[in-house]
Design an enzyme around this catalytic site. Structure first.
Site, mmCIF file in Angstrom:
data_model
loop_
_atom_site.group_PDB
_atom_site.id
_atom_site.type_symbol
_atom_site.label_atom_id
_atom_site.label_comp_id
_atom_site.label_asym_id
_atom_site.label_seq_id
_atom_site.Cartn_x
_atom_site.Cartn_y
_atom_site.Cartn_z
ATOM 1 N N ALA A 1 -9.805 2.656 4.270
ATOM 2 C CA ALA A 1 -10.632 1.627 4.859
ATOM 3 C C ALA A 1 -11.892 1.455 5.403
ATOM 4 C CB ALA A 1 -10.801 -0.081 4.928
ATOM 5 N N GLN B 1 -6.562 5.581 -0.310
ATOM 6 C CA GLN B 1 -6.336 4.369 -0.204
ATOM 7 C C GLN B 1 -7.007 3.668 -0.284
ATOM 8 O OE1 GLN B 1 -3.595 3.728 4.727
ATOM 9 N NE2 GLN B 1 -5.281 5.711 4.887
ATOM 10 N N HIS C 1 -2.914 4.449 -3.032
ATOM 11 C CA HIS C 1 -2.782 2.932 -3.863
ATOM 12 C C HIS C 1 -3.962 2.035 -5.174
ATOM 13 C CE1 HIS C 1 -2.006 1.765 0.795
ATOM 14 N NE2 HIS C 1 -0.929 2.914 -0.391
ATOM 15 N N CYS D 1 -1.985 -4.311 -17.303
ATOM 16 C CA CYS D 1 -1.188 -6.328 -17.487
ATOM 17 C C CYS D 1 0.302 -5.478 -17.000
ATOM 18 C CB CYS D 1 -1.113 -5.772 -19.133
ATOM 19 S SG CYS D 1 0.380 -7.415 -19.708
ATOM 20 N N CYS E 1 -0.343 -8.515 -25.048
ATOM 21 C CA CYS E 1 0.578 -9.350 -24.736
ATOM 22 C C CYS E 1 0.337 -10.440 -24.903
ATOM 23 C CB CYS E 1 1.883 -8.488 -24.375
ATOM 24 S SG CYS E 1 1.160 -8.077 -22.566
ATOM 25 N N THR F 1 -8.444 5.334 8.593
ATOM 26 C CA THR F 1 -7.547 4.870 9.165
ATOM 27 C C THR F 1 -6.784 4.370 9.813
ATOM 28 O OG1 THR F 1 -4.469 5.009 7.531
ATOM 29 C CG2 THR F 1 -6.166 7.100 7.577
ATOM 30 N N ASN G 1 -10.665 7.548 14.694
ATOM 31 C CA ASN G 1 -10.975 5.940 13.835
ATOM 32 C C ASN G 1 -11.430 6.058 15.085
ATOM 33 O OD1 ASN G 1 -9.046 4.354 11.980
ATOM 34 N ND2 ASN G 1 -8.958 3.591 13.613
ATOM 35 N N ILE H 1 -18.057 7.181 11.610
ATOM 36 C CA ILE H 1 -17.140 8.318 10.622
ATOM 37 C C ILE H 1 -18.995 8.442 9.965
ATOM 38 C CG2 ILE H 1 -16.311 8.680 8.511
ATOM 39 C CD1 ILE H 1 -14.869 6.436 9.629
HETATM 40 P P1 NAD Z 1 -7.487 -0.529 8.094
HETATM 41 O O1 NAD Z 1 -7.960 -1.769 7.631
HETATM 42 O O2 NAD Z 1 -5.825 -0.554 8.072
HETATM 43 O O3 NAD Z 1 -7.825 0.560 9.231
HETATM 44 C C1 NAD Z 1 -9.391 1.030 9.259
HETATM 45 C C2 NAD Z 1 -9.388 1.473 11.074
HETATM 46 O O4 NAD Z 1 -10.443 2.024 10.098
HETATM 47 C C3 NAD Z 1 -9.494 0.935 11.525
HETATM 48 O O5 NAD Z 1 -8.408 1.204 12.675
HETATM 49 C C4 NAD Z 1 -11.027 0.569 12.162
HETATM 50 O O6 NAD Z 1 -10.717 0.293 13.364
HETATM 51 C C5 NAD Z 1 -11.641 2.187 11.577
HETATM 52 N N1 NAD Z 1 -12.439 1.732 11.153
HETATM 53 C C6 NAD Z 1 -13.437 0.878 10.919
HETATM 54 N N2 NAD Z 1 -14.572 1.068 10.673
HETATM 55 C C7 NAD Z 1 -15.137 2.450 11.171
HETATM 56 C C8 NAD Z 1 -16.187 2.984 11.125
HETATM 57 N N3 NAD Z 1 -17.082 3.138 10.493
HETATM 58 N N4 NAD Z 1 -15.405 4.848 12.595
HETATM 59 C C9 NAD Z 1 -14.165 4.659 12.631
HETATM 60 N N5 NAD Z 1 -12.909 3.916 12.775
HETATM 61 C C10 NAD Z 1 -13.481 3.034 11.875
HETATM 62 O O7 NAD Z 1 -7.210 0.661 6.993
HETATM 63 P P2 NAD Z 1 -6.551 1.319 6.369
HETATM 64 O O8 NAD Z 1 -5.088 2.300 6.957
HETATM 65 O O9 NAD Z 1 -7.002 2.123 5.169
HETATM 66 O O10 NAD Z 1 -5.075 0.331 5.449
HETATM 67 C C11 NAD Z 1 -5.797 -0.911 4.508
HETATM 68 C C12 NAD Z 1 -5.692 -0.776 2.898
HETATM 69 O O11 NAD Z 1 -6.350 -1.826 2.428
HETATM 70 C C13 NAD Z 1 -5.688 0.187 2.737
HETATM 71 O O12 NAD Z 1 -3.993 0.358 1.968
HETATM 72 C C14 NAD Z 1 -6.301 0.248 1.732
HETATM 73 O O13 NAD Z 1 -5.956 0.190 -0.506
HETATM 74 C C15 NAD Z 1 -6.633 -1.791 2.038
HETATM 75 N N6 NAD Z 1 -8.223 -1.193 1.665
HETATM 76 C C16 NAD Z 1 -8.871 -0.615 0.561
HETATM 77 C C17 NAD Z 1 -10.601 -1.131 1.330
HETATM 78 C C18 NAD Z 1 -11.669 -0.034 0.538
HETATM 79 O O14 NAD Z 1 -11.516 0.651 -1.205
HETATM 80 N N7 NAD Z 1 -12.679 -0.098 1.131
HETATM 81 C C19 NAD Z 1 -10.712 -1.846 2.046
HETATM 82 C C20 NAD Z 1 -10.145 -2.444 2.746
HETATM 83 C C21 NAD Z 1 -8.905 -2.601 2.599
#
Ligand code: NAD
Length: 255
Positions: free
Chosen positions: A24, A103, A123, A131, A159, A197, A222, A240
């Site tokens: 995310a 993810q 994910h 459905c 359904c 992540t 991260n 990032i």
């Molecule tokens: P997470 O929320 O657990 O971790 C995100 C990490 O990214 C955090 O540790 C944070 O400090 C870091 N971060 C955020 N912005 C940043 C940046 N600009 N530069 C550097 N680091 C940064 O996310 P995860 O590990 O992906 O797990 C969350 C679950 O939630 C996933 O399974 C995903 O499917 C879902 N999710 C997806 C989205 C999306 O599709 N954009 C958004 C939220 C959650």
């Protein structure tokens, strides 16, 4: 840290088989909050975690109504790829991207220009609905149109079953072929870039030890520490959207 960036840039240049594992955090600069970062959806409102639990979703119509409302308002519909996403397109353009395991459910890697066949969405995707009874699967937007028109928990038109986004909620099994493909790709990597992540969600976080055990270099990019930092050959804690283009030869943020 700038020394680390130089070293990782060299690893990117040298490597012919890069695997990116994104979370995310790569999409926060596109306006989609993460879950566990300082501005995360769950950090700010721990009750929101309920909406991501499959048992709550299947048993509680109120949770489903809230979920449809939150899908309708999801920031992914307005979001555009940022410099971090574009940097991974540049890696593919240079012929170095073996696979992009994500993810994320927002579809921004494909929107940025990565080939759909390189992107492994472990994910699932918010852009499709499914459905829970008859396994119908189709586009999300027509279902959201029904919500907009007043159906607060729209049933499957085939359904009558419960509809949901084609994403994997907590408590729901992953698709075995998808996670197997992701793990195989990780084990084939020369260089694994884990980007944005928290590496707390398994089995996908297992891509990091899998790549390391197979001899890959591992870079964790991260803002916050992760439980797998001890496996990293380099740790980059800068935003990032600034650091990834620098490493990959991609476009800079405002280009
Ligand atoms: P997470 O929320 O657990 O971790 C995100 C990490 O990214 C955090 O540790 C944070 O400090 C870091 N971060 C955020 N912005 C940043 C940046 N600009 N530069 C550097 N680091 C940064 O996310 P995860 O590990 O992906 O797990 C969350 C679950 O939630 C996933 O399974 C995903 O499917 C879902 N999710 C997806 C989205 C999306 O599709 N954009 C958004 C939220 C959650």
């Amino acid at each position: 840290m700038s020394q680390d960036v130089d070293i990782v840039r060299r690893w990117v240049d040298e490597s012919g088989r890069i695997v990116a594992l994104t979370g995310a955090g790569i999409s926060t600069e596109s306006g989609i909050p993460d879950f566990r970062g300082p501005q995360g959806v769950w950090t700010k409102d721990p009750k929101a975690e309920r909406l991501s639990n499959i048992h709550e979703y299947m048993s509680n119509a109120e949770v489903r109504k809230l979920s449809w409302k939150s899908r309708l308002d999801h920031p992914a519909w307005r979001a555009r790829p940022n410099a971090g996403h574009r940097a991974l397109v540049e890696i593919e353009r240079r012929g170095k991207l073996h696979a992009l395991i994500t993810q994320n459910i927002d579809g921004l890697h494909q929107q940025a220009g990565n080939s759909p066949d390189k992107v492994i969405e472990v994910h699932g995707t918010l852009h499709e609905a499914t459905c829970m009874h008859c396994d119908w699967r189709g586009r999300m937007q027509p279902i959201l149109d029904r919500v907009r028109a007043g159906e607060d928990d729209p049933p499957c038109e085939r359904c009558g079953g419960i509809l949901k986004s084609a994403t994997i909620s907590f408590g729901q099994p992953l698709v075995p072929e998808v996670i197997e493909r992701a793990m195989r790709a990780a084990a084939d990597a020369e260089l694994l870039l884990a980007v944005g992540t928290s590496l707390q969600v398994y089995p996908v976080a297992g891509a990091v030890p899998a790549a390391k055990a197979a001899g890959a270099r591992v870079v964790i990019m991260n803002a916050e520490p992760t439980p797998l930092d001890n496996l990293a050959d380099a740790l980059l804690r800068m935003p990032i959207g600034e650091v990834l283009p620098d490493l990959c030869g991609g476009a800079h943020p405002d280009s």
